[in-house]
Design an enzyme around this catalytic site. Sequence first.
Site, PDB file in Angstrom:
ATOM      1  N   ARG A 100      -7.636 -10.833   2.562  1.00  0.00           N
ATOM      2  CA  ARG A 100      -6.996  -9.756   3.343  1.00  0.00           C
ATOM      3  C   ARG A 100      -7.607  -9.826   4.735  1.00  0.00           C
ATOM      4  O   ARG A 100      -8.819  -9.634   4.879  1.00  0.00           O
ATOM      5  CB  ARG A 100      -7.213  -8.398   2.691  1.00  0.00           C
ATOM      6  CG  ARG A 100      -6.807  -7.263   3.599  1.00  0.00           C
ATOM      7  CD  ARG A 100      -6.695  -5.933   2.896  1.00  0.00           C
ATOM      8  NE  ARG A 100      -5.506  -5.845   2.085  1.00  0.00           N
ATOM      9  CZ  ARG A 100      -4.949  -4.710   1.686  1.00  0.00           C
ATOM     10  NH1 ARG A 100      -5.472  -3.552   2.010  1.00  0.00           N
ATOM     11  NH2 ARG A 100      -3.861  -4.708   0.938  1.00  0.00           N
ATOM     12  N   HIS A 127       2.801  -9.060   4.077  1.00  0.00           N
ATOM     13  CA  HIS A 127       2.201  -8.501   2.865  1.00  0.00           C
ATOM     14  C   HIS A 127       3.047  -8.934   1.651  1.00  0.00           C
ATOM     15  O   HIS A 127       3.710  -8.120   1.002  1.00  0.00           O
ATOM     16  CB  HIS A 127       2.132  -6.977   2.979  1.00  0.00           C
ATOM     17  CG  HIS A 127       1.168  -6.329   2.028  1.00  0.00           C
ATOM     18  ND1 HIS A 127       0.387  -7.044   1.131  1.00  0.00           N
ATOM     19  CD2 HIS A 127       0.869  -5.018   1.813  1.00  0.00           C
ATOM     20  CE1 HIS A 127      -0.350  -6.207   0.434  1.00  0.00           C
ATOM     21  NE2 HIS A 127      -0.079  -4.973   0.817  1.00  0.00           N
ATOM     22  N   GLN A 130       2.678  -7.438  -2.033  1.00  0.00           N
ATOM     23  CA  GLN A 130       3.257  -6.092  -2.099  1.00  0.00           C
ATOM     24  C   GLN A 130       4.767  -6.190  -2.336  1.00  0.00           C
ATOM     25  O   GLN A 130       5.312  -5.559  -3.236  1.00  0.00           O
ATOM     26  CB  GLN A 130       2.987  -5.374  -0.764  1.00  0.00           C
ATOM     27  CG  GLN A 130       3.674  -4.031  -0.629  1.00  0.00           C
ATOM     28  CD  GLN A 130       3.055  -2.987  -1.531  1.00  0.00           C
ATOM     29  OE1 GLN A 130       1.853  -2.810  -1.529  1.00  0.00           O
ATOM     30  NE2 GLN A 130       3.873  -2.303  -2.317  1.00  0.00           N
ATOM     31  N   ASP A 221       6.547   2.894   5.331  1.00  0.00           N
ATOM     32  CA  ASP A 221       5.122   2.547   5.369  1.00  0.00           C
ATOM     33  C   ASP A 221       4.508   3.340   6.524  1.00  0.00           C
ATOM     34  O   ASP A 221       5.240   3.926   7.337  1.00  0.00           O
ATOM     35  CB  ASP A 221       4.985   1.024   5.606  1.00  0.00           C
ATOM     36  CG  ASP A 221       3.535   0.538   5.579  1.00  0.00           C
ATOM     37  OD1 ASP A 221       2.644   1.291   5.131  1.00  0.00           O
ATOM     38  OD2 ASP A 221       3.292  -0.612   6.019  1.00  0.00           O
ATOM     39  N   CYS A 261       4.585   1.690   0.098  1.00  0.00           N
ATOM     40  CA  CYS A 261       3.564   0.776  -0.446  1.00  0.00           C
ATOM     41  C   CYS A 261       2.236   1.500  -0.675  1.00  0.00           C
ATOM     42  O   CYS A 261       1.419   1.040  -1.464  1.00  0.00           O
ATOM     43  CB  CYS A 261       3.383  -0.408   0.487  1.00  0.00           C
ATOM     44  SG  CYS A 261       2.961   0.077   2.173  1.00  0.00           S
ATOM     45  N   ARG A 289       2.036  -3.256  -8.892  1.00  0.00           N
ATOM     46  CA  ARG A 289       1.209  -4.229  -8.170  1.00  0.00           C
ATOM     47  C   ARG A 289       0.357  -5.026  -9.153  1.00  0.00           C
ATOM     48  O   ARG A 289       0.113  -6.218  -8.965  1.00  0.00           O
ATOM     49  CB  ARG A 289       0.289  -3.509  -7.158  1.00  0.00           C
ATOM     50  CG  ARG A 289       0.962  -2.849  -5.965  1.00  0.00           C
ATOM     51  CD  ARG A 289       1.635  -3.840  -5.047  1.00  0.00           C
ATOM     52  NE  ARG A 289       0.762  -4.916  -4.636  1.00  0.00           N
ATOM     53  CZ  ARG A 289      -0.175  -4.841  -3.657  1.00  0.00           C
ATOM     54  NH1 ARG A 289      -0.301  -3.725  -2.970  1.00  0.00           N
ATOM     55  NH2 ARG A 289      -0.924  -5.889  -3.354  1.00  0.00           N
TER      56      ARG A 289
HETATM   57  N1  NVA Z   1       1.182  -1.679   6.992  1.00  0.00           N
HETATM   58  C1  NVA Z   1       0.030  -1.186   6.286  1.00  0.00           C
HETATM   59  C2  NVA Z   1       0.097  -1.588   4.857  1.00  0.00           C
HETATM   60  C3  NVA Z   1      -1.038  -1.113   4.010  1.00  0.00           C
HETATM   61  C4  NVA Z   1      -0.913  -1.561   2.596  1.00  0.00           C
HETATM   62  C5  NVA Z   1      -1.231  -1.736   6.952  1.00  0.00           C
HETATM   63  O1  NVA Z   1      -1.243  -2.905   7.324  1.00  0.00           O
HETATM   64  O2  NVA Z   1      -2.189  -0.976   7.117  1.00  0.00           O
HETATM   65  N1   CP Z   2      -0.297  -1.184  -0.743  1.00  0.00           N
HETATM   66  C1   CP Z   2      -1.520  -1.721  -0.568  1.00  0.00           C
HETATM   67  O1   CP Z   2      -1.684  -2.893  -0.259  1.00  0.00           O
HETATM   68  O2   CP Z   2      -2.534  -0.853  -0.800  1.00  0.00           O
HETATM   69  P1   CP Z   2      -4.059  -1.128  -0.448  1.00  0.00           P
HETATM   70  O3   CP Z   2      -4.152  -1.270   1.049  1.00  0.00           O
HETATM   71  O4   CP Z   2      -4.777   0.084  -0.961  1.00  0.00           O
HETATM   72  O5   CP Z   2      -4.485  -2.385  -1.132  1.00  0.00           O
END
Ligand code: NVA
Ligand code: CP
Length: 304
Positions: A100, A127, A130, A221, A261, A289
């Site tokens: 990540r 992502h 997801q 989101d 998400c 997930r």
């Molecule tokens: N768009 C959000 C998704 C989190 C799962 C982020 O990148 O923070």
């Molecule tokens: N939706 C998602 O990726 O959640 P987290 O950021 O908590 O992993």
Amino acid sequence: MKHFISLKYFSPKQIYQFLHLTKAIKAKPSLYNSSLKNRHVGLLFEKSSLRTKTAFYLGMLELGGGAIYYTPQEVELGKREKISDVSQTLSRFLDAVVLRTFSHDTILEFVNFASIPVINGLSDLLHPSQVLADLFTMSEVKGEIKKLKVCYVGDGNNVCHSLMYAFSILGGSLYVVNPKKYAPKNKIVAEAKKIRASGAKIRLSSSVDEAVKGADVLYTDVWTSMGKEAESRQRKKIFRSFQINDKMIKLARKDCIVMHCLPAHRGEEITDSVIAGKNSVVFLQAENRLHAAKAILVSLLRGR
Ligand code: NVA
Ligand code: CP
């Protein structure tokens, strides 16, 4: 199938294979409880996570394998050590890595030096794990994905980009509605157009009413993704009319499902009452997930 970096590298057939495996694993998890015996995955995250970490970590344990989670501070990819050195080192220890990252280029560089499968657990650009789970949730609750009108309301971000690839590849209908300033990246729009399968409809607009009207799925989101916190105040103003609330839902189909998400910034992109309401599937979506993460792990590691 060596890595899981972006949905754009998969054919419709491969995406459906992931979805079928997700369904099978969810239906009978015990059949898979030693599928990845003696295999170990590393979770290397530069950002916070609840769902992605739990899905891949627990998923790996439930498949009979092991998992190691590295806090963002202990590895400091590219700072304490070169990305290429981390990648080559972990390739000697582990069977796969879930990454990540802030920059998507970090993942691409890591992949260049990895001799084990790399899974994108979110980057600023994409992502995909997801969205794979989301496709599964849509088909589980609403049936054939290609027949649905799906409307993504909000920031043209990583989740939105992966949805665009998915619908383009599978030939579904995706309406993306956001303030012009926060539209999806041109490069992704162009690529999604290029890979467009027959029947695919990817519509971008800034008119909420038109996009939401008659939708089977409403998806949103956060307006401020991880790493963009400094822009939060400005974003709250610009996105104000893009909130999924009870009024907006009335424009969609009565039996529409509402997806997010998570994590949600309640009172911004979505209201409490919508999350708690009868159309919401957000916690089923979160649960899925896990099943989808297992399908990704099994697909990449089985037989290696
Ligand atoms: N768009 C959000 C998704 C989190 C799962 C982020 O990148 O923070
Ligand atoms: N939706 C998602 O990726 O959640 P987290 O950021 O908590 O992993």
